[in-house]
Design an enzyme around this catalytic site. Sequence first.
Site, short mmCIF file in Angstrom:
data_model
loop_
_atom_site.label_atom_id
_atom_site.label_comp_id
_atom_site.label_asym_id
_atom_site.label_seq_id
_atom_site.Cartn_x
_atom_site.Cartn_y
_atom_site.Cartn_z
N HIS A 1 0.84 -1.20 0.00
CA HIS A 1 0.00 0.00 0.00
C HIS A 1 0.88 1.26 0.00
CE1 HIS A 1 -3.12 2.84 1.03
NE2 HIS A 1 -4.03 1.88 1.00
N TYR B 1 1.45 3.59 3.48
CA TYR B 1 2.05 3.22 4.78
C TYR B 1 3.43 2.59 4.68
CZ TYR B 1 -2.91 3.65 5.83
OH TYR B 1 -4.19 4.13 5.93
N GLU C 1 -9.95 -5.72 2.87
CA GLU C 1 -8.52 -5.38 2.91
C GLU C 1 -7.90 -5.84 4.23
OE1 GLU C 1 -6.56 -1.62 1.16
OE2 GLU C 1 -6.78 -1.13 3.27
C1 UD2 Z 1 -9.47 0.83 -0.15
C2 UD2 Z 1 -8.93 -0.21 -1.10
C3 UD2 Z 1 -10.08 -1.04 -1.62
C4 UD2 Z 1 -10.84 -1.68 -0.49
C5 UD2 Z 1 -11.29 -0.60 0.49
C6 UD2 Z 1 -11.85 -1.19 1.77
C7 UD2 Z 1 -6.92 0.40 -2.34
C8 UD2 Z 1 -6.35 1.31 -3.35
N1 UD2 Z 1 -8.24 0.50 -2.19
O1 UD2 Z 1 -10.12 1.78 -1.03
O2 UD2 Z 1 -9.62 -2.04 -2.51
O3 UD2 Z 1 -10.03 -2.65 0.12
O4 UD2 Z 1 -10.22 0.23 0.89
O5 UD2 Z 1 -13.07 -1.78 1.56
O6 UD2 Z 1 -6.23 -0.40 -1.77
N2 UD2 Z 1 -16.95 -0.25 -5.49
C9 UD2 Z 1 -17.98 -0.07 -6.41
N3 UD2 Z 1 -19.02 0.73 -6.04
C10 UD2 Z 1 -19.10 1.35 -4.84
C11 UD2 Z 1 -18.06 1.17 -3.93
C12 UD2 Z 1 -16.99 0.37 -4.29
O7 UD2 Z 1 -17.95 -0.60 -7.50
O8 UD2 Z 1 -20.08 2.07 -4.61
C13 UD2 Z 1 -15.83 -1.13 -5.86
C14 UD2 Z 1 -14.89 -0.48 -6.87
O9 UD2 Z 1 -14.32 -1.48 -7.68
C15 UD2 Z 1 -13.84 0.17 -6.00
C16 UD2 Z 1 -13.71 -0.88 -4.88
O10 UD2 Z 1 -15.02 -1.40 -4.70
O11 UD2 Z 1 -12.64 0.37 -6.72
C17 UD2 Z 1 -13.16 -0.36 -3.56
O12 UD2 Z 1 -13.94 0.72 -3.09
P1 UD2 Z 1 -13.29 2.14 -2.85
O13 UD2 Z 1 -12.34 2.43 -3.95
O14 UD2 Z 1 -14.34 3.14 -2.60
O15 UD2 Z 1 -12.49 1.86 -1.52
P2 UD2 Z 1 -11.30 2.76 -0.88
O16 UD2 Z 1 -11.00 3.94 -1.72
O17 UD2 Z 1 -11.62 3.00 0.55
#
Ligand code: UD2
Length: 350
Positions: free
Chosen positions: A229, A232, A299
């Site tokens: 990641h 960190y 994650e």
């Molecule tokens: C982090 C992680 C993510 C996931 C999350 C915890 C990285 C870069 N990103 O990102 O993989 O582990 O923490 O849950 O390590 N999605 C949808 N629709 C939605 C919400 C999510 O399609 O309404 C899918 C989409 O593919 C997205 C993924 O889920 O890329 C992860 O969601 P995020 O990007 O909002 O999560 P984030 O930024 O907290």
Amino acid sequence: MPFLNCKILSTILMLTLILGVLYCYIFQSYRVVVSFEKTEETPVGSSSGKSLVRGHDFNLVAPNHLQYKQPSIIHGRTDVVTVTPWLAPVVWEGTFNPVLLDSIYKQKNISIAVTVFAVGKYIMFLKNFLETAEQHFFVGFKVHVYVFTDRPKEVPEVKMAAGRKLIVSSVPSSNRWQEISARRMELIQILIEEKLQNYTDYIFCLDVDSKFHGRWGTESLGRLVAVIHPGYYRDDRSKFPYERRPASRAYVAPGEGDFYYCGGAFGGLLQEVHMLAKTCRSNFEADAREGIEAAWQEESHLNSYMWVNKPSKVLSPEYLWQDFKARNPEVHIIRFSGVVKNYAEIRPNV
Ligand code: UD2
């Protein structure tokens, strides 16, 4: 005569005994050979060893007469760590030769599956993801991209090179982004079981709100592949956002944990990713039944899994940077990065 009969009888008995011992000996050896073969075919933690039998990961046969830059054994990257304490390579720019690796893997005729979820408003990221994947992700290889979405009609048309294709599956929406993100493990598990077994060698599972900027190719292949990641990697492990409540199955105790890995990119041989997805899904669901959700959903579960099941290859933060972060000097190239997004605008809940 009775004496003679007795002699014949004891000879027969002796012969039977010898034959019995011989039979047991041969049978036991056979069993040893059979179980040895079985152990080789079935890697620990996998439901079948098909990919290992095919030897994609182990037999690195280069084409004869291939010309490439002489590798050095004394000069190389000194600003970063390029091997983990369990001797898995950490992939940074300058640690591999793409020409050599591509020629090795070209001969194996490998196929790669990619999963990407675009649920709700996240569909807006898909075009950029797919277009940049065409430019940088395993160019020249067989790649099947599996898109999971609740808006199949909005999947963009992207021209794909020969040997590459897009497969769209409908999934239900959810009013919690946490559930969308976490349910990916279940859907990856089912996809592998129902569609990919025997057809695909490797799989990568990637976040959709990201895009490719530079080569991501055969250097990333391995049995179980994790990405460091970007947020960190310079920190002490006490600052890693692991799940810290012992009640959760994703719990990582203080003083434990190697690195903090991304949920947004991981992969490896099909059977290894199957085991990872199945374990994370079942731990996530068991937690949910007890009313607990890990700090960073899947994650967190992925991180506790990788603490025990060490990845055989670790990809540096070049393989998942964040666009809002300035590039650090040790990062010579950004290959894939998360785009800047307005969470309040795109997520179904806050
Ligand atoms: C982090 C992680 C993510 C996931 C999350 C915890 C990285 C870069 N990103 O990102 O993989 O582990 O923490 O849950 O390590 N999605 C949808 N629709 C939605 C919400 C999510 O399609 O309404 C899918 C989409 O593919 C997205 C993924 O889920 O890329 C992860 O969601 P995020 O990007 O909002 O999560 P984030 O930024 O907290």
